[in-house]
Each structure stands twice: as structure tokens, then as C-alpha cells.
Design a protein around this motif. Structure first.
Motif, mmCIF file in Angstrom:
data_model
loop_
_atom_site.group_PDB
_atom_site.id
_atom_site.type_symbol
_atom_site.label_atom_id
_atom_site.label_comp_id
_atom_site.label_asym_id
_atom_site.label_seq_id
_atom_site.Cartn_x
_atom_site.Cartn_y
_atom_site.Cartn_z
ATOM 1 N N GLN A 1 1.341 6.388 -7.017
ATOM 2 C CA GLN A 1 0.017 7.310 -7.423
ATOM 3 C C GLN A 1 0.274 8.717 -6.806
ATOM 4 O O GLN A 1 -0.557 9.590 -7.276
ATOM 5 C CB GLN A 1 -1.218 6.786 -6.842
ATOM 6 C CG GLN A 1 -1.552 5.555 -7.452
ATOM 7 C CD GLN A 1 -2.786 4.750 -6.691
ATOM 8 O OE1 GLN A 1 -3.441 5.488 -6.041
ATOM 9 N NE2 GLN A 1 -3.031 3.426 -7.091
ATOM 10 N N LYS A 2 1.361 9.041 -6.049
ATOM 11 C CA LYS A 2 1.494 10.443 -5.631
ATOM 12 C C LYS A 2 0.429 10.835 -4.733
ATOM 13 O O LYS A 2 -0.074 11.838 -4.751
ATOM 14 C CB LYS A 2 1.695 11.336 -6.615
ATOM 15 C CG LYS A 2 3.190 11.116 -7.440
ATOM 16 C CD LYS A 2 3.438 12.106 -8.400
ATOM 17 C CE LYS A 2 4.738 11.902 -9.156
ATOM 18 N NZ LYS A 2 4.819 10.563 -9.802
ATOM 19 N N ASN A 3 -0.160 9.796 -3.997
ATOM 20 C CA ASN A 3 -1.393 9.974 -3.127
ATOM 21 C C ASN A 3 -0.939 10.293 -1.788
ATOM 22 O O ASN A 3 -0.605 9.190 -0.997
ATOM 23 C CB ASN A 3 -2.349 8.894 -3.379
ATOM 24 C CG ASN A 3 -3.641 8.863 -2.589
ATOM 25 O OD1 ASN A 3 -3.810 9.734 -1.587
ATOM 26 N ND2 ASN A 3 -4.470 8.384 -3.246
ATOM 27 N N ALA A 4 -0.650 11.301 -1.258
ATOM 28 C CA ALA A 4 -0.049 11.778 0.152
ATOM 29 C C ALA A 4 -1.346 11.502 1.100
ATOM 30 O O ALA A 4 -0.664 11.039 2.375
ATOM 31 C CB ALA A 4 0.030 13.218 0.114
ATOM 32 N N VAL A 5 -2.612 11.554 0.874
ATOM 33 C CA VAL A 5 -3.509 11.272 1.921
ATOM 34 C C VAL A 5 -3.372 9.810 2.134
ATOM 35 O O VAL A 5 -3.375 9.165 3.358
ATOM 36 C CB VAL A 5 -4.862 11.349 1.395
ATOM 37 C CG1 VAL A 5 -5.904 11.108 2.354
ATOM 38 C CG2 VAL A 5 -4.991 13.224 1.339
ATOM 39 N N LEU A 6 -3.334 8.818 0.869
ATOM 40 C CA LEU A 6 -3.507 7.508 1.309
ATOM 41 C C LEU A 6 -1.992 6.886 2.027
ATOM 42 O O LEU A 6 -1.876 6.059 3.030
ATOM 43 C CB LEU A 6 -3.493 6.646 -0.056
ATOM 44 C CG LEU A 6 -3.312 5.197 -0.114
ATOM 45 C CD1 LEU A 6 -4.510 4.338 0.943
ATOM 46 C CD2 LEU A 6 -3.365 4.537 -1.362
ATOM 47 N N GLU B 1 2.084 1.507 -3.507
ATOM 48 C CA GLU B 1 0.849 2.110 -4.480
ATOM 49 C C GLU B 1 0.770 3.617 -4.182
ATOM 50 O O GLU B 1 0.619 4.263 -5.288
ATOM 51 C CB GLU B 1 -0.323 1.384 -4.078
ATOM 52 C CG GLU B 1 -1.293 1.761 -4.837
ATOM 53 C CD GLU B 1 -2.744 0.918 -4.585
ATOM 54 O OE1 GLU B 1 -3.893 1.288 -4.946
ATOM 55 O OE2 GLU B 1 -2.745 -0.129 -3.588
ATOM 56 N N ALA B 2 0.797 3.972 -2.967
ATOM 57 C CA ALA B 2 0.413 5.438 -2.536
ATOM 58 C C ALA B 2 1.623 6.260 -3.360
ATOM 59 O O ALA B 2 1.253 7.433 -3.651
ATOM 60 C CB ALA B 2 0.303 5.828 -0.877
ATOM 61 N N GLU C 1 8.283 12.261 0.964
ATOM 62 C CA GLU C 1 7.593 13.373 0.245
ATOM 63 C C GLU C 1 8.466 14.474 -0.549
ATOM 64 O O GLU C 1 8.088 15.572 -0.750
ATOM 65 C CB GLU C 1 6.615 13.892 0.954
ATOM 66 C CG GLU C 1 5.399 12.901 1.181
ATOM 67 C CD GLU C 1 4.309 13.543 2.138
ATOM 68 O OE1 GLU C 1 4.533 14.546 2.742
ATOM 69 O OE2 GLU C 1 3.243 12.865 2.542
ATOM 70 N N LYS D 1 0.819 -0.983 -0.126
ATOM 71 C CA LYS D 1 -0.147 0.059 0.021
ATOM 72 C C LYS D 1 0.972 1.266 0.150
ATOM 73 O O LYS D 1 0.590 2.361 -0.519
ATOM 74 C CB LYS D 1 -1.142 0.000 1.190
ATOM 75 C CG LYS D 1 -2.141 -0.951 0.987
ATOM 76 C CD LYS D 1 -3.223 -1.052 2.290
ATOM 77 C CE LYS D 1 -4.185 -1.952 2.318
ATOM 78 N NZ LYS D 1 -4.934 -1.865 3.524
ATOM 79 N N ASP E 1 -2.448 7.933 5.861
ATOM 80 C CA ASP E 1 -3.169 6.822 6.441
ATOM 81 C C ASP E 1 -2.749 5.488 6.724
ATOM 82 O O ASP E 1 -2.777 5.007 7.818
ATOM 83 C CB ASP E 1 -4.531 6.598 5.541
ATOM 84 C CG ASP E 1 -5.433 7.936 5.450
ATOM 85 O OD1 ASP E 1 -5.234 8.922 6.286
ATOM 86 O OD2 ASP E 1 -6.469 8.110 4.700
#
Length: 422
Positions: free
Chosen positions: A191-196, A187-188, A219, A184, A199
Motif C-alpha cells: 500500500q506504500k504506507n510508510a506510517v504503518l 501489506e504496508a 523505502e 503487516k 509502526d
């Protein structure tokens, strides 16, 4: 009904005129750089057996492949990754000769992108693979080579992000993250998904200070001072070892004189899931993806029957081409071209002088009309720089179309001949 004869499929493009000329020029320049470092060319088939690209350790690549069945019922795939193709070449060799071996390539690869976003399915890659040497010196050489090639083609505004496949892996393992949580995290990051990302890490890491440090590392990217400060905060021996190696690599790049563009990035991921150590990516303004990707892969060749360490990189020539076009407008194709106009009496000497000029680097186009007015209209329409009008045996009108001038010259003034002609 759509006329498919006048369309091309999604993910491919035509290159014509000035764009095609520039693409060929930068490919030739890159080839000369590789040859100057003693890398030798290798060519592999455009399609191979599917297993070359989908062994158990590389099964993740399967959805990206262009696959088909031949007449014998065998599963084949278009080449998606030149590194694996070269690994197959090495695996087929009967005996291991003196190492290291240096290979270079310039070829097209084919891949379905996970998220289209205008990405090409067919793209030109140039790259090198240094086989049989597990050393920081080898890592430094390939990074230096990539930087040299970029500068040679005219890309000067870029940053080289260096990371380690082992640093993040060891750090997450030491913090007690399970396999599912690690996936995960990756994956985050992908996807450059800082929120995921936050979490997932908050759920697994309860120490606020450690959580804050890890989030900051993942980051951001920074210079050598960042790496050295991070090393002081790490408790994992394996993570510290990875950072030590990155610092030694930086020192070698300093000796090469290319350290000014280096940044350290602790969250690098790559299409090739086979990296075992140093990884690097090169970024430049106006291009949303890395224009160069590479790293160390010491276990990939085991899949092909050879226990040999290796390091290499691939340059995305299409992205580099677009960067150069944004950096400087394309030079009109005909701007450096001269049109020659001759008649039946003068065409022999015209051809002779024109061939001489071509050997010295000039671009000469033969006119198919001896009517100077028609020739001028054509030359102006396509944007040529000038015309040489061979009026008679020893008189040539030299037209400068940009300035709108014409001067008379002799053949001897254009071309010095050994035997003076009467």
C-alpha cells in the motif's frame, strides 16, 4: 434507461485506428525478439478449471478471478495468469524431455484489480518462461530479453528494479517477526504506507540502528554500490547469500551490456506470490505501475506434478502502448496511404501497379469513384499523403496533397514491366 448495446463494461476498452495499428506493431516486434532467443510459442484456453488458478498456495488470487459455472456445473475461470496456465501445460506432459524449455506467449488475461483506479480488467500480456534451469545465468537471460524487447519497441527511458523474495523474508525472520507482523509489513509495502510500516517495525524491533537500516532498505532503491554496502551490514547468512546472488546477477548483466538501467530494490512484491528467488520489475515515466514483472519460481510446478525450477516475466502491453503514445504522438493512420483513382479503361493496369507497390511496402487504397475532384476531397478529409490518378493507359497524375502539387508520370516510371505495352 441505459442502452447497454452502446456501452462497454468497466475495465475494458476498444482499440481503433492509429492506436490499434501501433498496438499490433509493437506486439509483432516483441514476438520477433522472443523468437530470436529461441523461445517457442504456446497458447492456452481463455478459460480453464478454477483449480488452475486457486490451488491452496494460490488461494489469495481467488478474489481477482472472473469465475463462472458451465452447463455441467463445473467451476471455471477466465485466464488471470499465464504463468500458471503454462505450468498446467507442463504438468500434463507425460514425460520430461531435455531441459531447459523456453516458452513464449502473447495473449489477453482477465483480472479484477484490488483497487480499481482506472486499471484494465482485460489486458494483453507478452512474456516468456524458461523451465528446467536453476541458475543465475537463466535469470540474467530473461532480464536481458525483457530489456531488449522494450528497446526494440522504442521504450528507452526505464529502470529495472531487481529484488529477492528471500532477502526480506530471511531478514524479518532473523529479527524475530512473527507471521502476523510479517503480513503487516508486506501489506504496508504493497500500500506504500510508510506510517504503518514504521509502526509495525518499531513494535517488533527495539534496536534503533537495525530499525533505521531496515526502514532505509525498504523505502529506497539504489545502484550496485548500495547492494555491496548493505551486504557488509547483514548478519544473516541466508540474507547475505541472497545478496551474493544479486551481485553475481548484476555482473552477468554487465557482460550483456544492459547494467546501466539496473537498480536494487529490497521491497519488491508481486501479484504472483510464488516467487522463490530473484524478482524484477521495470518502471518508466508517466506510467504508475510496472510495465514488466518477473522472477524465479522454483516450486510452482510442484503444484502441477512436476519438480522443475523456472524463471520468467510478463510484459504489460497496454501500459507499454500508453508509454509510447506519451513519448511520441501517434502517426495519423492515413498519412502514409496513397489513393489510386482509375476508370474503366485504366483500372486493370492500375490494379497491377498497385499490387506491385503493396508488395514493396506501400499502403494503397482503391477509390470507389473515378471523379478526381471527389477523390481529392475524400483524400484531404482523411489526411492522405497523395493520389495516383490513372487518366489513360500510360499517363498518371501524381498528386502531393501536403505540398498541393501535381506532376504527370508514365506507367513505366511508376512500374517497370517486362513486356513494353503499346
Amino acid at each position: 434507461m441505459k442502452n447497454y448495446a452502446l456501452h462497454i463494461p468497466e475495465g475494458v476498452k476498444d482499440y481503433t485506428g492509429e492506436e490499434a495499428a501501433l498496438k499490433g506493431k509493437i506486439q509483432d516486434q516483441v514476438k520477433k525478439v522472443f523468437e530470436g532467443y529461441s523461445y517457442h510459442w504456446v497458447e492456452t484456453p481463455t478459460f480453464e478449471y478454477l483449480n488452475v488458478f486457486t490451488t491452496e498456495k494460490a488461494g489469495f488470487q481467488s478474489p481477482s478471478l472472473y469465475k463462472f459455472v458451465n452447463r455441467q456445473g463445473e467451476m471455471l475461470a477466465l485466464r488471470s495468469d499465464m504463468t500458471r496456465a503454462i505450468a498446467r501445460v507442463i504438468g500434463m506432459q507425460k514425460a520430461e524431455s531435455m531441459m531447459p524449455k523456453r516458452y513464449a506467449y502473447m495473449t489477453n488475461s482477465f483480472r479484477y484489480p484490488e483497487r480499481y483506479q482506472g486499471k484494465l480488467h482485460e489486458f494483453t500480456q507478452a512474456g516468456v518462461e524458461l523451465i528446467g534451469k536453476n541458475s543465475i545465468e537463466a535469470d540474467a537471460e530473461v532480464i536481458k530479453l525483457a530489456i531488449t524487447a522494450l528497446k526494440k519497441v522504442g521504450v528507452t527511458d526505464f529502470t529495472v528494479h531487481i529484488g529477492s523474495s528471500q532477502f526480506l523474508k530471511c531478514t524479518l525472520s532473523d529479527l524475530g517477526l512473527g507471521e502476523e507482523a510479517v503480513e503487516k509489513v508486506y501489506e504496508a509495502i504493497d500500500q506504500k504506507n510508510a506510517v504503518l510500516l514504521k509502526d509495525v517495525l518499531q513494535e517488533a524491533i527495539k534496536d534503533e540502528e537495525t530499525l533505521a537500516l531496515l526502514l532505509e532498505l525498504i523505502e529506497c532503491a539504489g545502484h550496485i554500490d548500495l547492494l555491496r554496502s548493505v551486504k557488509k551490514k547483514m548478519n544473516s547468512p541466508q540474507a547475505v547469500k541472497a545478496l551474493d546472488e544479486m551481485e553475481q546477477l548484476y555482473e552477468l548483466l554487465e557482460d550483456y551490456g544492459v547494467s546501466e538501467s539496473i537498480l536494487f530494490n529490497f521491497s519488491l512484491l508481486s501479484y504472483g506470490n510464488y516467487y522463490t528467488g530473484m524478482m524484477f520489475q521495470v518502471f518508466t515515466p508517466y506510467i504508475g505501475t510496472a510495465i514488466v514483472e518477473g522472477g524465479r519460481y522454483d516450486h510452482l510446478l510442484e503444484e502441477f506434478g512436476k519438480d522443475l525450477p523456472a524463471v520468467g516475466f510478463g510484459m504489460h502491453m497496454n501500459a507499454i502502448l500508453q508509454r509510447l503514445i506519451k513519448q511520441k504522438p501517434l502517426t495519423p493512420l492515413y498519412s502514409k496511404c496513397t489513393l489510386v483513382v482509375a476508370n474503366k479503361q485504366t483500372r486493370k493496369i492500375c490494379y497491377e501497379v498497385s499490387d506491385h507497390h503493396r508488395e514493396s511496402g506501400m499502403v494503397i487504397e482503391n477509390s470507389f469513384t473515378d471523379n478526381i475532384e471527389e477523390a481529392k476531397a475524400y483524400a484531404k478529409a482523411v489526411g492522405m499523403g497523395g493520389i495516383l490518378h490513372y487518366k489513360d493507359y500510360n499517363k498518371v497524375d501524381v498528386y502531393n496533397l501536403a505540398e498541393g502539387t501535381v506532376q504527370e508520370a508514365t506507367i513505366n516510371e511508376l512500374y517497370r514491366v517486362e513486356n513494353e505495352r503499346g
